[in-house]
Write a protein that holds these residues in place. Sequence first.
Motif, PDB file in Angstrom:
ATOM      1  N   ASP A 268       0.858  -1.188   0.000  1.00  0.00           N
ATOM      2  CA  ASP A 268       0.000   0.000   0.000  1.00  0.00           C
ATOM      3  C   ASP A 268       0.891   1.234   0.000  1.00  0.00           C
ATOM      4  O   ASP A 268       1.960   1.228   0.623  1.00  0.00           O
ATOM      5  CB  ASP A 268      -0.863   0.026   1.275  1.00  0.00           C
ATOM      6  N   ASP A 269       0.454   2.269  -0.713  1.00  0.00           N
ATOM      7  CA  ASP A 269       1.293   3.475  -0.812  1.00  0.00           C
ATOM      8  C   ASP A 269       0.399   4.699  -1.010  1.00  0.00           C
ATOM      9  O   ASP A 269      -0.800   4.556  -1.280  1.00  0.00           O
ATOM     10  CB  ASP A 269       2.256   3.336  -2.006  1.00  0.00           C
ATOM     11  N   VAL A 270       0.997   5.885  -0.890  1.00  0.00           N
ATOM     12  CA  VAL A 270       0.226   7.121  -1.112  1.00  0.00           C
ATOM     13  C   VAL A 270       1.064   8.028  -2.025  1.00  0.00           C
ATOM     14  O   VAL A 270       2.249   8.247  -1.770  1.00  0.00           O
ATOM     15  CB  VAL A 270      -0.053   7.846   0.225  1.00  0.00           C
ATOM     16  N   PHE A 271       0.452   8.531  -3.103  1.00  0.00           N
ATOM     17  CA  PHE A 271       1.150   9.474  -3.990  1.00  0.00           C
ATOM     18  C   PHE A 271       1.333  10.820  -3.292  1.00  0.00           C
ATOM     19  O   PHE A 271       0.580  11.143  -2.365  1.00  0.00           O
ATOM     20  CB  PHE A 271       0.302   9.701  -5.248  1.00  0.00           C
ATOM     21  N   PRO A 272       2.300  11.639  -3.776  1.00  0.00           N
ATOM     22  CA  PRO A 272       2.497  12.960  -3.145  1.00  0.00           C
ATOM     23  C   PRO A 272       1.212  13.796  -3.109  1.00  0.00           C
ATOM     24  O   PRO A 272       1.008  14.601  -2.214  1.00  0.00           O
ATOM     25  CB  PRO A 272       3.547  13.625  -4.040  1.00  0.00           C
ATOM     26  N   ASP A 273       0.293  13.587  -4.089  1.00  0.00           N
ATOM     27  CA  ASP A 273      -0.942  14.397  -4.072  1.00  0.00           C
ATOM     28  C   ASP A 273      -2.021  13.779  -3.181  1.00  0.00           C
ATOM     29  O   ASP A 273      -3.163  14.245  -3.155  1.00  0.00           O
ATOM     30  CB  ASP A 273      -1.485  14.565  -5.504  1.00  0.00           C
ATOM     31  N   GLY A 274      -1.680  12.713  -2.445  1.00  0.00           N
ATOM     32  CA  GLY A 274      -2.633  12.124  -1.508  1.00  0.00           C
ATOM     33  C   GLY A 274      -3.391  10.915  -2.062  1.00  0.00           C
ATOM     34  O   GLY A 274      -4.101  10.234  -1.312  1.00  0.00           O
ATOM     35  N   THR A 275      -3.227  10.619  -3.362  1.00  0.00           N
ATOM     36  CA  THR A 275      -3.946   9.469  -3.933  1.00  0.00           C
ATOM     37  C   THR A 275      -3.456   8.173  -3.287  1.00  0.00           C
ATOM     38  O   THR A 275      -2.243   7.927  -3.224  1.00  0.00           O
ATOM     39  CB  THR A 275      -3.693   9.383  -5.465  1.00  0.00           C
ATOM     40  N   PHE A 276      -4.417   7.363  -2.822  1.00  0.00           N
ATOM     41  CA  PHE A 276      -4.052   6.097  -2.197  1.00  0.00           C
ATOM     42  C   PHE A 276      -3.829   5.023  -3.270  1.00  0.00           C
ATOM     43  O   PHE A 276      -4.635   4.878  -4.189  1.00  0.00           O
ATOM     44  CB  PHE A 276      -5.159   5.646  -1.226  1.00  0.00           C
ATOM     45  N   ILE A 277      -2.757   4.251  -3.141  1.00  0.00           N
ATOM     46  CA  ILE A 277      -2.455   3.175  -4.100  1.00  0.00           C
ATOM     47  C   ILE A 277      -2.438   1.848  -3.335  1.00  0.00           C
ATOM     48  O   ILE A 277      -1.604   1.651  -2.448  1.00  0.00           O
ATOM     49  CB  ILE A 277      -1.052   3.398  -4.757  1.00  0.00           C
ATOM     50  N   ARG A 278      -3.361   0.972  -3.701  1.00  0.00           N
ATOM     51  CA  ARG A 278      -3.416  -0.316  -3.007  1.00  0.00           C
ATOM     52  C   ARG A 278      -2.313  -1.248  -3.518  1.00  0.00           C
ATOM     53  O   ARG A 278      -1.953  -1.192  -4.690  1.00  0.00           O
ATOM     54  CB  ARG A 278      -4.792  -0.970  -3.240  1.00  0.00           C
ATOM     55  N   LYS A 279      -1.796  -2.081  -2.625  1.00  0.00           N
ATOM     56  CA  LYS A 279      -0.794  -3.089  -2.997  1.00  0.00           C
ATOM     57  C   LYS A 279      -1.255  -3.853  -4.254  1.00  0.00           C
ATOM     58  O   LYS A 279      -2.415  -4.248  -4.343  1.00  0.00           O
ATOM     59  CB  LYS A 279      -0.639  -4.068  -1.823  1.00  0.00           C
ATOM     60  N   GLY A 280      -0.347  -4.025  -5.192  1.00  0.00           N
ATOM     61  CA  GLY A 280      -0.677  -4.791  -6.404  1.00  0.00           C
ATOM     62  C   GLY A 280      -1.229  -3.930  -7.541  1.00  0.00           C
ATOM     63  O   GLY A 280      -1.350  -4.392  -8.668  1.00  0.00           O
ATOM     64  N   THR A 281      -1.536  -2.645  -7.256  1.00  0.00           N
ATOM     65  CA  THR A 281      -2.099  -1.781  -8.306  1.00  0.00           C
ATOM     66  C   THR A 281      -1.045  -1.523  -9.393  1.00  0.00           C
ATOM     67  O   THR A 281       0.121  -1.299  -9.086  1.00  0.00           O
ATOM     68  CB  THR A 281      -2.528  -0.413  -7.716  1.00  0.00           C
ATOM     69  N   ARG A 282      -1.506  -1.561 -10.642  1.00  0.00           N
ATOM     70  CA  ARG A 282      -0.594  -1.210 -11.741  1.00  0.00           C
ATOM     71  C   ARG A 282      -0.631   0.304 -11.923  1.00  0.00           C
ATOM     72  O   ARG A 282      -1.708   0.880 -12.092  1.00  0.00           O
ATOM     73  CB  ARG A 282      -1.066  -1.918 -13.005  1.00  0.00           C
ATOM     74  N   VAL A 283       0.526   0.933 -11.885  1.00  0.00           N
ATOM     75  CA  VAL A 283       0.605   2.388 -12.062  1.00  0.00           C
ATOM     76  C   VAL A 283       1.413   2.654 -13.328  1.00  0.00           C
ATOM     77  O   VAL A 283       2.534   2.157 -13.467  1.00  0.00           O
ATOM     78  CB  VAL A 283       1.306   3.051 -10.856  1.00  0.00           C
ATOM     79  N   THR A 284       0.834   3.418 -14.256  1.00  0.00           N
ATOM     80  CA  THR A 284       1.524   3.681 -15.518  1.00  0.00           C
ATOM     81  C   THR A 284       1.907   5.155 -15.613  1.00  0.00           C
ATOM     82  O   THR A 284       1.087   6.016 -15.311  1.00  0.00           O
ATOM     83  CB  THR A 284       0.598   3.305 -16.698  1.00  0.00           C
ATOM     84  N   TYR A 285       3.147   5.419 -15.995  1.00  0.00           N
ATOM     85  CA  TYR A 285       3.521   6.806 -16.309  1.00  0.00           C
ATOM     86  C   TYR A 285       3.729   6.874 -17.818  1.00  0.00           C
ATOM     87  O   TYR A 285       4.073   5.867 -18.452  1.00  0.00           O
ATOM     88  CB  TYR A 285       4.743   7.272 -15.506  1.00  0.00           C
ATOM     89  N   HIS A 286       3.496   8.069 -18.390  1.00  0.00           N
ATOM     90  CA  HIS A 286       3.381   8.158 -19.835  1.00  0.00           C
ATOM     91  C   HIS A 286       4.238   9.300 -20.380  1.00  0.00           C
ATOM     92  O   HIS A 286       3.745  10.415 -20.602  1.00  0.00           O
ATOM     93  CB  HIS A 286       1.898   8.388 -20.182  1.00  0.00           C
ATOM     94  N   PRO A 287       5.545   9.056 -20.610  1.00  0.00           N
ATOM     95  CA  PRO A 287       6.408  10.143 -21.092  1.00  0.00           C
ATOM     96  C   PRO A 287       5.907  10.786 -22.390  1.00  0.00           C
ATOM     97  O   PRO A 287       6.076  11.987 -22.583  1.00  0.00           O
ATOM     98  CB  PRO A 287       7.755   9.461 -21.324  1.00  0.00           C
ATOM     99  N   TYR A 288       5.272  10.005 -23.280  1.00  0.00           N
ATOM    100  CA  TYR A 288       4.790  10.584 -24.542  1.00  0.00           C
ATOM    101  C   TYR A 288       3.745  11.660 -24.253  1.00  0.00           C
ATOM    102  O   TYR A 288       3.811  12.770 -24.787  1.00  0.00           O
ATOM    103  CB  TYR A 288       4.205   9.480 -25.432  1.00  0.00           C
ATOM    104  N   ALA A 289       2.783  11.324 -23.373  1.00  0.00           N
ATOM    105  CA  ALA A 289       1.736  12.303 -23.052  1.00  0.00           C
ATOM    106  C   ALA A 289       2.322  13.476 -22.265  1.00  0.00           C
ATOM    107  O   ALA A 289       2.036  14.637 -22.560  1.00  0.00           O
ATOM    108  CB  ALA A 289       0.628  11.616 -22.252  1.00  0.00           C
ATOM    109  N   MET A 290       3.196  13.169 -21.303  1.00  0.00           N
ATOM    110  CA  MET A 290       3.765  14.244 -20.471  1.00  0.00           C
ATOM    111  C   MET A 290       4.555  15.251 -21.292  1.00  0.00           C
ATOM    112  O   MET A 290       4.544  16.445 -21.022  1.00  0.00           O
ATOM    113  CB  MET A 290       4.677  13.651 -19.395  1.00  0.00           C
ATOM    114  N   GLY A 291       5.244  14.747 -22.339  1.00  0.00           N
ATOM    115  CA  GLY A 291       6.053  15.630 -23.192  1.00  0.00           C
ATOM    116  C   GLY A 291       5.206  16.571 -24.015  1.00  0.00           C
ATOM    117  O   GLY A 291       5.711  17.513 -24.627  1.00  0.00           O
TER     118      GLY A 291
END
Length: 360
Positions: free
Chosen positions: A241-264
Motif C-alpha cells: 500500500d502506498d500514497v502518492f504525493p498528491d494524496g492518492t491512495f495506491i493499493r498493494k498490487g495496483t498497476r501504475v503507468t507513467y506516460h512520457p509521450y503524453a507528459m512531453g
Amino acid sequence: MASLELGSVSIRSYAFDIVTREIHDRLIPLLHKNSNTVLDLQDVLRRFAFDNICRFSFGLDPGCLELDMPMSEFAVAFDLSSKLSAERAICVSPLIWKVKRLLNIGSEKELRGAIKMVNLLADEVIKQRRKLGFSSNQDLLSRFMGTVNDDTYLRDIVISFVLAGRDTVAAALTSFFWLLSNHKEIESRILEESNRVMGTDQELKPSYEQTREMPYLQACLYESMRLYPPVQFDSKFALGDDVFPDGTFIRKGTRVTYHPYAMGRMEQVWGSDCLEYKPERWLQKGLFSPESLFKYPVFQGGVRVCLGKEMALVEMKNVALSLIRRFKIIATDESLKKPKFAPGLTATVNGGFPVMVSKR
Ligand code: HEM
C-alpha cells in the motif's frame, strides 16, 4: 553491479570504440552504396543498434548491417517476443492472453516459441564465450563472468541489456532524423556547431570529448525524445500500500503507468509551445540546462533510472555527427508528416521511415 560497470571509464571507451567502428565500417559504406535510392532508415538504425549492443554486451558480432543486410535469427526471435509481449497490453482483458497461455494456443504459443529461441541463442552465446575464454575480454558478459557463475542469471543479464539498449537507441535516432528532415534550419545549426568544435573536414571522426562539447546537439536530442520518447509509457506494480504525493491512495498490487509521450506534450508541463520542436528550450546562455527527470521521465527517474543513459547519448551524438556531416537525408513519404506507431515496448514507426540519402 551493472551500474558500477556502466559508469566505468573503460566500459565507456570500449562502447565508444564499438560504435565508431560500426559507423565507419558499416553504416557510412551502406549509406554510400544506397545513395539516391529509397531506403528504410528505421530498419538501418535498428540493425546498427543491434550489432552495437550485441558486440558491447557479449563480444559477438551478428553483422546485421553488412552491405547485404542479412537477417539474424536472434534479432528475429527478439523482435517477435517483444511484439507479442507488447500485444498482451492491448488485449481487451488480461484474462484472454492468460487463458491462451494456459492452453498454449495462438499468439501465446508463438510467444513461448520465440522466447525459447531467444533463450537458446543466449545460452549458446554464453557457452561460446566460456569456450573462447573471457578473462581478457572487455564485453559486459565477460566482465560479469568473472564474478557470476549462474548461467541463467548471466543469460537474463545479456537479454535485458539487448532489450534495454537496442530498440531504444534505434527509436530515438529514427525520430531525431525524422524531425531534422522537417527542420532543415535546426540541422544547419548542428552542422555549424560541429564545424566549430571539430573543424570542417567531413572525414574527421568525433572524439568522445568532442561529443560532450556540443550543447546544441545535446538539446536537439533531448527535445526530440521529449516529443518522441523511445519508451512511450511504462508500468510498475505497487509492492505494498502506498500514497502518492498528491494524496492518492495506491493499493498493494495496483498497476501504475507513467506516460512520457503524453507528459512531453502537456501544456501545463512544457508551456503553450509544447508541440513545437524547439531545442532552445534546453539552453541557457548557450549551455545545456537539464530538467528534472520527474518532469522528463524519458530515461525514468529515481533508483531505477536508465543505466545506459550517458552511453546512449554518446552513441546517438556519434551517429548524428557522422551522418549529418556527410549526407543529406530527405524523407520520401509525405504521409509521415504524422508518424503512426506500431504497438510495442518501444516506439516503432508503422511502415518504417523511407528516406533518400545523398552525399552532402
Ligand atoms: C535513448 C536510449 C534509451 C532510453 C530512452 C532508455 C530508457 C530507459 C527506461 C525508461 C528505463 C526504465 C525501464 C523500467 O524500469 O521499466 C531504462 C532502464 C534501463 N536501461 Fe535504458 N534507455 C536507453 C538506452 C539504454 C542503453 C544503450 C543501455 C545499455 C547499454 C540501457 C540500459 C538500461 C538498463 C540496464 C536499465 C535497467 C535499470 C534498472 O532497472 O535498474 N539503456 N532505460
